[in-house]
Design a protein around this motif. Sequence first.
Motif, PDB file in Angstrom:
ATOM      1  N   ILE A   1      -2.209  -8.761   4.826  1.00 10.69           N
ATOM      2  CA  ILE A   1      -2.449  -7.967   3.612  1.00 10.69           C
ATOM      3  C   ILE A   1      -3.778  -8.392   2.997  1.00 10.69           C
ATOM      4  CG2 ILE A   1      -1.610  -7.396   1.303  1.00 10.69           C
ATOM      5  CD1 ILE A   1       1.247  -8.023   2.405  1.00 10.69           C
ATOM      6  N   LYS A   2      -4.699  -7.430   2.864  1.00  7.59           N
ATOM      7  CA  LYS A   2      -6.014  -7.694   2.276  1.00  7.59           C
ATOM      8  C   LYS A   2      -6.165  -7.064   0.894  1.00  7.59           C
ATOM      9  CE  LYS A   2      -7.991  -9.641   5.866  1.00  7.59           C
ATOM     10  NZ  LYS A   2      -9.301 -10.090   6.208  1.00  7.59           N
ATOM     11  N   ARG A   3      -5.304  -6.080   0.595  1.00  5.94           N
ATOM     12  CA  ARG A   3      -5.414  -5.387  -0.691  1.00  5.94           C
ATOM     13  C   ARG A   3      -4.039  -4.888  -1.080  1.00  5.94           C
ATOM     14  NH1 ARG A   3      -7.826   0.358  -2.200  1.00  5.94           N
ATOM     15  NH2 ARG A   3      -7.397   0.764  -0.032  1.00  5.94           N
ATOM     16  N   VAL A   4      -3.755  -4.941  -2.367  1.00  2.00           N
ATOM     17  CA  VAL A   4      -2.510  -4.412  -2.928  1.00  2.00           C
ATOM     18  C   VAL A   4      -2.890  -3.565  -4.135  1.00  2.00           C
ATOM     19  CG1 VAL A   4      -0.320  -5.007  -4.048  1.00  2.00           C
ATOM     20  CG2 VAL A   4      -1.198  -6.451  -2.198  1.00  2.00           C
ATOM     21  N   PHE A   5      -2.318  -2.359  -4.217  1.00  2.00           N
ATOM     22  CA  PHE A   5      -2.505  -1.536  -5.415  1.00  2.00           C
ATOM     23  C   PHE A   5      -1.232  -0.749  -5.648  1.00  2.00           C
ATOM     24  CE2 PHE A   5      -4.092   1.015  -1.902  1.00  2.00           C
ATOM     25  CZ  PHE A   5      -3.648   2.306  -2.170  1.00  2.00           C
ATOM     26  N   TRP A   6      -1.104  -0.155  -6.826  1.00  3.30           N
ATOM     27  CA  TRP A   6       0.092   0.613  -7.139  1.00  3.30           C
ATOM     28  C   TRP A   6      -0.294   1.882  -7.873  1.00  3.30           C
ATOM     29  CZ3 TRP A   6      -0.903  -4.402  -8.205  1.00  3.30           C
ATOM     30  CH2 TRP A   6      -1.221  -4.747  -9.515  1.00  3.30           C
ATOM     31  N   THR A   7       0.567   2.890  -7.720  1.00  6.67           N
ATOM     32  CA  THR A   7       0.390   4.172  -8.411  1.00  6.67           C
ATOM     33  C   THR A   7       1.544   4.331  -9.396  1.00  6.67           C
ATOM     34  OG1 THR A   7       1.529   5.277  -6.566  1.00  6.67           O
ATOM     35  CG2 THR A   7      -0.862   5.321  -6.539  1.00  6.67           C
ATOM     36  N   TYR A   8       1.224   4.847 -10.576  1.00  8.52           N
ATOM     37  CA  TYR A   8       2.232   4.986 -11.622  1.00  8.52           C
ATOM     38  C   TYR A   8       1.751   6.024 -12.634  1.00  8.52           C
ATOM     39  CZ  TYR A   8      -0.971   1.818 -13.998  1.00  8.52           C
ATOM     40  OH  TYR A   8      -2.088   1.244 -14.541  1.00  8.52           O
ATOM     41  N   ASP A   9       2.642   6.450 -13.505  1.00  5.61           N
ATOM     42  CA  ASP A   9       2.335   7.444 -14.542  1.00  5.61           C
ATOM     43  C   ASP A   9       1.723   8.716 -13.955  1.00  5.61           C
ATOM     44  OD1 ASP A   9       3.262   5.662 -16.438  1.00  5.61           O
ATOM     45  OD2 ASP A   9       1.277   4.994 -17.076  1.00  5.61           O
TER      46      ASP A   9
ATOM     47  N   ALA B   1       8.081   6.789 -11.687  1.00  9.27           N
ATOM     48  CA  ALA B   1       7.919   6.338 -10.305  1.00  9.27           C
ATOM     49  C   ALA B   1       6.795   5.306 -10.234  1.00  9.27           C
ATOM     50  CB  ALA B   1       7.604   7.523  -9.395  1.00  9.27           C
ATOM     51  N   LEU B   2       7.036   4.284  -9.429  1.00 11.13           N
ATOM     52  CA  LEU B   2       6.063   3.224  -9.227  1.00 11.13           C
ATOM     53  C   LEU B   2       5.940   2.992  -7.732  1.00 11.13           C
ATOM     54  CD1 LEU B   2       4.278   0.810 -10.073  1.00 11.13           C
ATOM     55  CD2 LEU B   2       6.396  -0.492 -10.408  1.00 11.13           C
ATOM     56  N   GLY B   3       4.758   3.269  -7.182  1.00  8.71           N
ATOM     57  CA  GLY B   3       4.518   3.104  -5.753  1.00  8.71           C
ATOM     58  C   GLY B   3       3.629   1.902  -5.487  1.00  8.71           C
ATOM     59  N   LEU B   4       4.081   1.017  -4.613  1.00  9.29           N
ATOM     60  CA  LEU B   4       3.329  -0.159  -4.215  1.00  9.29           C
ATOM     61  C   LEU B   4       2.692   0.109  -2.858  1.00  9.29           C
ATOM     62  CD1 LEU B   4       2.683  -3.230  -4.704  1.00  9.29           C
ATOM     63  CD2 LEU B   4       4.713  -3.692  -3.295  1.00  9.29           C
ATOM     64  N   HIS B   5       1.399  -0.203  -2.719  1.00  8.75           N
ATOM     65  CA  HIS B   5       0.656   0.030  -1.484  1.00  8.75           C
ATOM     66  C   HIS B   5       0.106  -1.300  -0.979  1.00  8.75           C
ATOM     67  CE1 HIS B   5       0.358   4.477  -2.249  1.00  8.75           C
ATOM     68  NE2 HIS B   5       0.689   4.012  -3.439  1.00  8.75           N
ATOM     69  N   LEU B   6       0.466  -1.652   0.243  1.00  5.85           N
ATOM     70  CA  LEU B   6      -0.029  -2.862   0.887  1.00  5.85           C
ATOM     71  C   LEU B   6      -0.997  -2.422   1.977  1.00  5.85           C
ATOM     72  CD1 LEU B   6       3.463  -4.531   1.396  1.00  5.85           C
ATOM     73  CD2 LEU B   6       1.911  -4.837  -0.535  1.00  5.85           C
ATOM     74  N   SER B   7      -2.217  -2.944   1.957  1.00  9.34           N
ATOM     75  CA  SER B   7      -3.262  -2.474   2.858  1.00  9.34           C
ATOM     76  C   SER B   7      -3.790  -3.598   3.732  1.00  9.34           C
ATOM     77  CB  SER B   7      -4.428  -1.900   2.055  1.00  9.34           C
ATOM     78  OG  SER B   7      -3.976  -0.875   1.207  1.00  9.34           O
ATOM     79  N   SER B   8      -4.216  -3.228   4.932  1.00  4.13           N
ATOM     80  CA  SER B   8      -4.740  -4.201   5.887  1.00  4.13           C
ATOM     81  C   SER B   8      -6.224  -4.474   5.701  1.00  4.13           C
ATOM     82  CB  SER B   8      -4.493  -3.717   7.320  1.00  4.13           C
ATOM     83  OG  SER B   8      -5.246  -2.542   7.574  1.00  4.13           O
ATOM     84  N   THR B   9      -6.897  -3.704   4.846  1.00  2.00           N
ATOM     85  CA  THR B   9      -8.325  -3.911   4.618  1.00  2.00           C
ATOM     86  C   THR B   9      -8.615  -3.901   3.125  1.00  2.00           C
ATOM     87  OG1 THR B   9      -8.893  -1.554   4.655  1.00  2.00           O
ATOM     88  CG2 THR B   9      -8.942  -2.704   6.769  1.00  2.00           C
ATOM     89  N   GLU B  10      -9.748  -4.448   2.770  1.00  2.00           N
ATOM     90  CA  GLU B  10     -10.230  -4.302   1.412  1.00  2.00           C
ATOM     91  C   GLU B  10     -10.724  -2.876   1.240  1.00  2.00           C
ATOM     92  OE1 GLU B  10     -13.174  -7.329   0.849  1.00  2.00           O
ATOM     93  OE2 GLU B  10     -11.721  -8.934   1.171  1.00  2.00           O
ATOM     94  N   TYR B  11     -10.972  -2.457   0.008  1.00  2.00           N
ATOM     95  CA  TYR B  11     -11.444  -1.105  -0.253  1.00  2.00           C
ATOM     96  C   TYR B  11     -12.822  -0.910   0.379  1.00  2.00           C
ATOM     97  CZ  TYR B  11     -13.313   2.973  -2.577  1.00  2.00           C
ATOM     98  OH  TYR B  11     -13.883   4.188  -2.821  1.00  2.00           O
TER      99      TYR B  11
END
Length: 133
Positions: A32-40, A106-116
Motif C-alpha cells: 500500500i502506497k496511498r490511502v484515500f476515502w470518499t464521503y459526503d 457512505a464512506l469508501g476506503l481506497h487502498l492503492s499500490s502507487t502514489e498519486y
Amino acid sequence: MDKPKLLEFPKIFDPRGNLTFLQSPQQVPFVIKRVFWTYDVPGGEMRGGHAYKTQQEIIVALSGSFDVQIMLSNGYTQKFSLNRSYYGLYLPAGTWRHMENFSTNALGLHLSSTEYLEQDYIRDLDQYLNYKQ
C-alpha cells in the motif's frame, strides 16, 4: 491477480463490537502506497470514471453502500455492490471503473499500490478502449 475480484477480509466477532483487519500480503496483494476515502457524495452523483495504467486498488465500503461499475474486456459492464466493511473489491491495473448509488453517509476506503501520479490516469473512455486493444 489479473481480474477484478471481491475479497473477504477476516472478521473477529466480539460482543463489544466486531473487528476487521488487513495485512499485506495476506489480504492485500500489493504494498500500500496511498490511502484515500470518499464521503459526503451528493445523491445521484458519480465518482471515478477512469482507469489506472499501473495502479492496483482495493475499494471498501466502510459505512453505507455504493455500487462499483467496471468495464469488462468485451465492452460489457459488471456491477459490484459494496455494503459490508469486511469485503473489498480488488481492481487490477487497467480496469475502468466508476462508483454510483451512494447511500446517505457512505464512506469508501481506497487502498492503492502507487502514489498519486496524474500520468497514470486514463480519463477518456475512447482513449481507454484504444489502450486496451
